[in-house]
Scaffold this active site. Structure first.
Site, PDB file in Angstrom:
ATOM      1  N   GLU A   9     -56.532  -8.427   9.255  1.00  0.00           N
ATOM      2  CA  GLU A   9     -55.217  -8.637   9.835  1.00  0.00           C
ATOM      3  C   GLU A   9     -54.178  -8.811   8.733  1.00  0.00           C
ATOM      4  O   GLU A   9     -54.283  -9.733   7.914  1.00  0.00           O
ATOM      5  CB  GLU A   9     -55.211  -9.884  10.720  1.00  0.00           C
ATOM      6  N   CYS A  10     -53.190  -7.944   8.697  1.00  0.00           N
ATOM      7  CA  CYS A  10     -52.051  -8.021   7.783  1.00  0.00           C
ATOM      8  C   CYS A  10     -52.515  -8.058   6.318  1.00  0.00           C
ATOM      9  O   CYS A  10     -52.747  -7.006   5.724  1.00  0.00           O
ATOM     10  CB  CYS A  10     -51.165  -9.204   8.123  1.00  0.00           C
ATOM     11  N   GLY A  11     -52.680  -9.243   5.711  1.00  0.00           N
ATOM     12  CA  GLY A  11     -53.203  -9.292   4.351  1.00  0.00           C
ATOM     13  C   GLY A  11     -54.577  -8.668   4.266  1.00  0.00           C
ATOM     14  O   GLY A  11     -54.933  -8.044   3.260  1.00  0.00           O
TER      15      GLY A  11
END
Length: 440
Positions: A321-323
């Protein structure tokens, strides 16, 4: 567990500092305190945990729904719950502080900037209370904490000007030692830049603890007949699977409820890519968000990222997720133009920017069966990032974006083999992490 909400007149009014001082004051009175945060933020809760010594609960109507919100509140433990709001009290179309306070039926303590005001502080607070009444909102603005207020005549002027229906609950004195450094995505994390303990103790002494406890009340209970997305349906029993979760300074954005739910369903083993850890033996991997851009050179040399690429090609289920999406990409270019190789499990090159690229609550619709949802199902989450992803022309996506921006032209969930990377963060109330465990 009784509780109350600290709402602000606007963003930047000092809600986080006021919340930390309240936590400290209640603990000094030998109460066990459960912190919580309105909205999808990961950073303010890290400061709560640094002071209270326990994870802060996430309370977000968009992510959880009313019953999910109430369930997450009730999973907290303590004598009293202190809920920090988000932005101004009434701001936010998906999950404002006022919406959460109304859904839980908790009183609101308004944090008002008193730096250059006395009677005007009272007028402001009264206006926020009357706005709820006029707009037909079930929000009980019950008291005031004066932020950046001096003692003596200044404090007395504020206190005496408040009408009977608004309780004066103390002040936070103006001092530079109560400032928290910020950067992109918000403040520094709690472990990085904790507020000076002596300054926080000094601020706590100016709060009226017993009055705060008198205001606190028990929230509305969840529907006893309702089932959460995280506990309904089939295949929700405990498994023998092992999930590796990245947890270090680069991967530090996760909800306590997510780790709790994963632990209910599987064995959890953590690893720290920035500390040189290799990927443990596992049946699946979860890479939460965080700050990979601050640790890009270290991640580029991490044996865990090399192993992730190998295991991804072998079909190991991997969720980022994201990072986590960034770490799974081909490369990351920082704002100074330095390009660093990442895992190479997903066909994208990521570029960091000086300004944020997306900030919103998000809704995704699954185009086909994927790690976190079945075809046609929707997931609610949020996105907040300063990066953009340049994806290959033949890249495949698992989701259409109903609300939000996503990765590329209204699409999110970049997928390759059984690896899935999203800009969207989801909460376990969505059922996404149950679906993930079921897919292992």
């Amino acid at each position: 567990m009784n509780g109350f909400v600290l709402g602000g007149t606007r963003s930047g009014v000092g809600k986080t500092v006021a919340t930390l001082a309240v936590l400290r004051a209640l603990e000094a009175s030998e109460r066990t305190v459960q912190p919580a945060k309105v909205g999808p933020d990961f950073i303010d809760p890290s400061h709560h945990e640094a002071v209270a010594g326990r994870p802060s609960r996430t309370l977000d109507l968009w992510l959880q729904g009313e019953d999910g919100l109430r369930r997450n509140y009730r999973r907290g433990e303590g004598d009293v719950c202190v809920v920090e709001g988000v932005m101004g009290l009434y701001d936010g179309d998906a999950s404002s502080t006022a919406m959460v306070a109304a859904a839980l039926d908790l009183p609101v303590v308004l944090v008002v900037d008193a730096k250059a005001g006395m009677e005007s502080v009272a007028a402001t607070a009264l206006g926020f209370r009357q706005y709820a009444e006029r707009a037909g909102r079930d929000v009980d603005v019950a008291g005031v904490i004066a932020q950046r207020a001096h003692g003596g005549r200044h404090e007395a002027g504020i206190r005496d000007a408040l009408p009977e229906e608004l309780t004066y609950l103390g002040r936070i004195p103006p001092t530079d030692e109560l400032e928290i450094p910020d950067r992109h995505l918000g403040l520094h994390m709690g472990e990085e830049s904790p507020i000076d303990a002596d300054a926080l103790d000094a601020a706590a002494e100016h709060l009226r603890v017993e009055r705060l406890l008198e205001l606190a009340r028990a929230p509305t209970a969840p529907d006893a007949g309702g089932a959460s997305a995280a506990s309904s349906g089939t295949g929700r029993e405990r498994t023998e699977k092992r999930v590796a979760v990245a947890r270090d300074e680069a991967f530090c954005f996760y909800y306590p409820a997510t780790i709790e739910r994963l632990r209910e369903r599987a064995e959890i083993v953590t690893f720290a890519p920035t500390d040189g850890d290799d990927l443990p033996d596992c049946d699946g991997v979860y890479l939460p968000g965080g700050y990979p851009e601050l640790h890009a050179p270290t991640l580029a040399e991490s044996p865990a990222l090399d192993r992730l690429a190998e295991r991804s090609a072998d079909g190991l289920p991997i969720l980022g997720e994201c990072g986590g999406l960034i770490a799974l990409s081909e490369s990351l270019t920082t704002t100074d133009g330095e390009r660093h190789a990442m895992a190479g499990a997903l066909p994208a090159d990521v570029q960091m920017h000086d300004r944020y690229r997306a900030l919103d609550h998000v809704e995704l619709e699954a185009k086909s069966n994927t790690l976190t949802a079945v075809s046609g199902a929707t997931l609610r989450g949020h996105e907040f990032h300063y990066s953009s992803a340049d994806v290959d022309a033949d890249a495949r996506f698992a989701f259409d974006v109903v609300r939000g921006d996503g990765i590329d032209e209204g699409r999110d969930g970049l997928t390759e083999h059984r690896t899935l990377g999203t800009y969207c963060h989801v909460h376990p109330e969505s059922g996404a992490f149950d679906a993930f465990v079921d897919s292992l």
